[in-house]
Design an enzyme around this catalytic site. Structure first.
Site, PDB file in Angstrom:
ATOM      1  N   ASP A 197       0.861  -1.179   0.000  1.00 61.18           N
ATOM      2  CA  ASP A 197       0.000   0.000   0.000  1.00 61.18           C
ATOM      3  C   ASP A 197       0.889   1.217   0.000  1.00 61.18           C
ATOM      4  O   ASP A 197       1.717   1.399   0.884  1.00 61.18           O
ATOM      5  CB  ASP A 197      -0.932  -0.019   1.202  1.00 61.18           C
ATOM      6  CG  ASP A 197      -2.010  -1.065   1.025  1.00 61.18           C
ATOM      7  OD1 ASP A 197      -2.901  -0.833   0.209  1.00 61.18           O
ATOM      8  OD2 ASP A 197      -1.941  -2.110   1.679  1.00 61.18           O
ATOM      9  N   THR A 198       0.663   2.077  -0.955  1.00 66.85           N
ATOM     10  CA  THR A 198       1.677   3.037  -1.341  1.00 66.85           C
ATOM     11  C   THR A 198       1.022   4.288  -1.891  1.00 66.85           C
ATOM     12  O   THR A 198      -0.137   4.242  -2.311  1.00 66.85           O
ATOM     13  CB  THR A 198       2.559   2.398  -2.443  1.00 66.85           C
ATOM     14  OG1 THR A 198       3.068   1.167  -1.959  1.00 66.85           O
ATOM     15  CG2 THR A 198       3.689   3.294  -2.872  1.00 66.85           C
ATOM     16  N   VAL A 199       1.769   5.390  -1.920  1.00 65.36           N
ATOM     17  CA  VAL A 199       1.356   6.558  -2.691  1.00 65.36           C
ATOM     18  C   VAL A 199       2.509   6.978  -3.583  1.00 65.36           C
ATOM     19  O   VAL A 199       3.674   6.910  -3.198  1.00 65.36           O
ATOM     20  CB  VAL A 199       0.934   7.737  -1.791  1.00 65.36           C
ATOM     21  CG1 VAL A 199      -0.370   7.445  -1.088  1.00 65.36           C
ATOM     22  CG2 VAL A 199       2.019   8.092  -0.783  1.00 65.36           C
TER      23      VAL A 199
END
Length: 538
Positions: free
Chosen positions: A350-352
Site C-alpha cells: 500500500d503506497t502513494v
C-alpha cells in the site's frame, strides 16, 4: 495543462500543499516534501512518516538524474533465530513483531532537501514545507471515501491475521471513533499527537526522529511490547544516493530505481516489449493484454529469483537489462497461449506515488509506503506515528534470497519512474499497488508512447493486474469491467485465469503522471480517477 509548475498526487489536499509551495517560490523537491508530509497525515491507509520512500530527482541545472533510497534496514536484533525461538515460520504481518525495520521517510525528506538547497539555487525554509501537514494533523481533515473504506475493511473480527486492527490500542484510539466504529465519509479526523511529532521535526529537523525524543518514544514502546528495534538502530539509519537504472524504449531513456526495489522488473517489461510492434496489436486488444501479461511473467521470474538488498546478494543487473536478455525473454512468449510455469510471489503493498515539475524544469518522481494498508497497526504511545510492517516481507527461510538478517533492506515493490528524451524529463510517472506497479507503468508508457494517448487517457484506460495483492490467495488476472467481453473471453481461451472486477477499482492502484512537451514545454498532469487525487498547475 500548465506552462509553469505541476503537481499530481493521490490526495487533493496533498497536491494543494505542494502547489502552494511552488507558488511561494519553492523548487520541485520543496514541493515534493510538502506533498509527502501532508499525504502522510491525510492518507494514513497507504503511507505515514513511519514508512519508507524512494526518490528520482532530475536537476535542471546539472542535467543530472539522481536516485535516493530512503528505505530502512532491519534492526541489530532482527535475526532468524529471534522468530524461531517464538515458534514462528513466517514473520507476523501485523503487530509489534512485524516492525523490524527503521522507518526511512523522514530521512528521505531531509537528504533530498539538503541536496536541493545545495544545487537548485532556491529553497523555502524547512518548517514551511511541513506547515500543511501539521495543520491537518492538529485541526483535522475531512475523511474521504478511500480512508473510510480502508478503515471499515480493517475492523474485521473474523480475520484475526490481516484485518483485526482494532486489537491495537494506538490504531483504535486514532483511527476509530470513541464508540469503536470507523470514521465515515465527511467526518473530521484529528491526530494531535502526530501534530506534535511533526512540529518537533519541523522545528528541530530530521535528527529529532532518529536521535531525539521521537526515537526514544518509539523504541521504548516497541521494547515494552516485545519489539526488536533499538535506539542504535535509529541513530545509525541513513538514506543513500544510488545510481538509477535504465533501458532504451522507442527512442526514450526509461529510468527506474535499482534494487532493493523491483524497478528492474518494470524496465525488463519495456525491454521485452522492444521486441514487438505494439502499435500493430491495437491498444485494448486481446493481443495487447496478453503480451503485457506474458512480459510481466518473464520479468517477475527474474525479480523473484534475485531481488533483495544488493549489499547482501549479487544481482546481475547489466545482464538482466541487456537487449540480449530482453530478446531471449521475448522469445519465450507464446502469443496464443498463457505461460503457467511462472508464478509470482505475494509482495502486496500500500503506497502513494506523486510527481512534481517546477517552472525551472526540476522534476521529482517519489513513492512512499507503509507496506500493508495501515502498515503494522502499531502506533507507539505519545507519537501518533503509525509504523510500517515492511520487514514482514522478509523470509525466515535461510535459502530464500530475501531472508531476514540484521542491518538488511528487504525486497521493495516501490519504484518511481521517468522517461527522458534527449536528456530531459519527458514523462514523470508512477503508481501504488504492489504487483501492479510494473504492470501499470507498462500500461502508461505503451499508451502514451506507442498509441499517442494523453497522460489522463492512459491512466483512465482499463487496467489489469496479474498476481496477488492485498492478501488474496490466487494468482489470477484481474481485468476491469470496461474491457469488452470478447477480449476477456479470448484471454480465457488462451489460458489466462481471468477475473472481471469493477469498472474502476483501486485494486489496480492509484497512478499519476506529468508529461512535459519537449517542443512547447507545456506540462500535462494526470491523476487517477480510482483515488482521491488531483493534478494542479499554472
Amino acid at each position: 495543462m500548465a506552462a509553469g509548475g505541476m503537481v499530481t498526487s493521490s490526495n487533493y489536499l496533498a497536491t494543494q500543499a505542494g502547489w502552494k509551495v511552488l507558488q511561494q517560490g519553492g523548487n520541485a523537491v520543496d514541493a515534493a516534501i510538502a506533498v509527502a508530509s501532508t499525504i502522510s497525515v491525510v492518507y494514513p491507509q497507504m503511507n505515514t512518516i513511519g514508512g519508507d520512500n524512494f526518490w528520482l530527482i532530475y536537476n535542471a541545472k546539472t542535467k543530472e538524474l539522481r536516485a535516493l533510497n530512503a528505505s530502512g534496514r532491519s534492526g541489530e536484533r532482527a535475526t532468524l533465530q529471534f522468530y524461531r525461538d517464538k515458534g514462528l515460520s513466517t514473520i507476523p504481518p501485523r503487530g509489534y513483531l512485524s516492525v523490524n525495520t527503521v522507518p526511512g521517510v523522514v530521512s528521505g525528506w531531509d537528504e533530498a532537501y539538503r541536496y536541493a538547497q545545495a544545487t537548485m539555487g532556491r529553497s523555502l525554509p524547512w518548517r514551511d514545507l511541513l506547515r500543511d501537514a501539521v495543520h491537518y494533523a492538529e485541526d483535522g481533515f475531512i475523511v474521504t471515501s478511500s480512508l473510510a473504506k480502508w478503515e471499515a475493511i480493517n475492523v474485521d473480527t473474523a480475520d484475526k491475521v490481516y484485518r483485526n486492527l482494532q486489537q491495537f490500542d494506538g490504531f483504535r484510539q486514532i483511527f476509530l471513533k470513541p464508540d469503536g466504529t470507523p470514521y465515515r465519509v465527511g467526518e473530521r479526523l484529528r491526530q494531535p499527537e502526530l501534530a506534535q511529532t511533526l512540529t518537533q521535526i519541523a522545528e528541530k529537523g530530521a535528527q529529532e526522529f532518529y536521535k531525539g525524543e521521537i526515537a526514544r518514544k518509539i523504541v521504548e514502546d516497541l521494547q515494552a511490547n516485545g519489539g526488536l528495534l533499538t535506539r542504535a538502530d535509529f541513530a545509525n539509519h541513513r538514506a543513500d544516493w544510488v545510481k538509477p537504472i535504465t533501458v532504451k524504449y522507442r527512442g526514450y531513456d526509461a529510468y527506474n530505481f535499482p534494487p532493493n526495489t523491483q524497478g528492474f522488473a518494470s524496465l525488463e517489461i519495456l525491454n521485452i516489449l522492444n521486441q514487438f510492434d505494439i502499435r500493430s496489436l491495437g491498444e485494448g486488444s486481446a493481443d495487447y493484454y496478453h503480451l503485457l501479461v506474458e512480459a510481466t511473467k518473464q520479468a517477475f521470474a527474474d525479480r523473484d529469483r534475485y531481488l533483495s538488498d544488493p549489499d547482501f546478494v549479487e544481482i546481475p543487473l547489466t545482464q538482466l537489462l541487456s537487449a540480449k536478455h530482453g530478446k531471449a525473454q521475448a522469445g519465450r512468449i507464446n502469443m496464443r497461449l498463457a505461460n503457467h510455469q511462472v508464478a509470482p510471489m505475494d509482495p502486496k503493498g500500500d503506497t502513494v506515488w506523486f510527481g512534481v515539475v517546477d517552472s525551472e524544469g526540476n522534476a521529482v518522481s517519489l513513492i512512499q509506503s507503509i507496506y500493508y494498508d495501515f502498515g503494522s497497526g502499531i502506533v507507539p504511545k505519545g507519537t501518533g506515528i503509525l509504523l510500517q510492517n515492511r520487514g514482514a516481507f522478509f523470509s525466515l527461510d535461510p535459502n530464500n534470497v530475501n531472508h531476514l538478517a540484521p542491518h538488511k533492506r528487504t525486497f521493495h515493490t516501490l519504484n518511481p519512474a521517468m522517461l527522458l528524451k534527449d536528456g530531459k524529463p519527458y514523462l514523470v510517472y508512477g503508481t501504488m499497488g504492489g504487483e501492479g506497479q510494473p504492470q501499470t507503468q507498462a500500461a502508461i508508457v505503451t499508451r502514451i508512447v506507442d498509441f499517442g494517448m494523453s497522460p489522463q487517457e492512459a491512466i483512465n484506460g482499463p487496467r489489469w493486474l496479474y498476481g496477488r495483492t492485498w492478501g488474496v490467495s490466487s494468482n489470477d488476472l484481474k481485468v476491469e469491467g470496461r474491457v469488452p467481453p470478447a477480449v476477456t473471453d479470448e484471454l480465457k481461451r488462451r489460458g489466462h485465469p481471468v477475473k472481471v472486477v469493477e469498472t474502476y477499482t483501486d485494486t489496480m492502484g492509484h497512478a499519476g503522471a506529468i508529461l512535459i512537451d519537449p517542443v512547447t514545454g507545456v506540462r500535462y498532469g494526470a491523476s487517477d480517477p480510482r483515488g482521491d487525487g488531483l493534478a494542479a498547475g499554472d
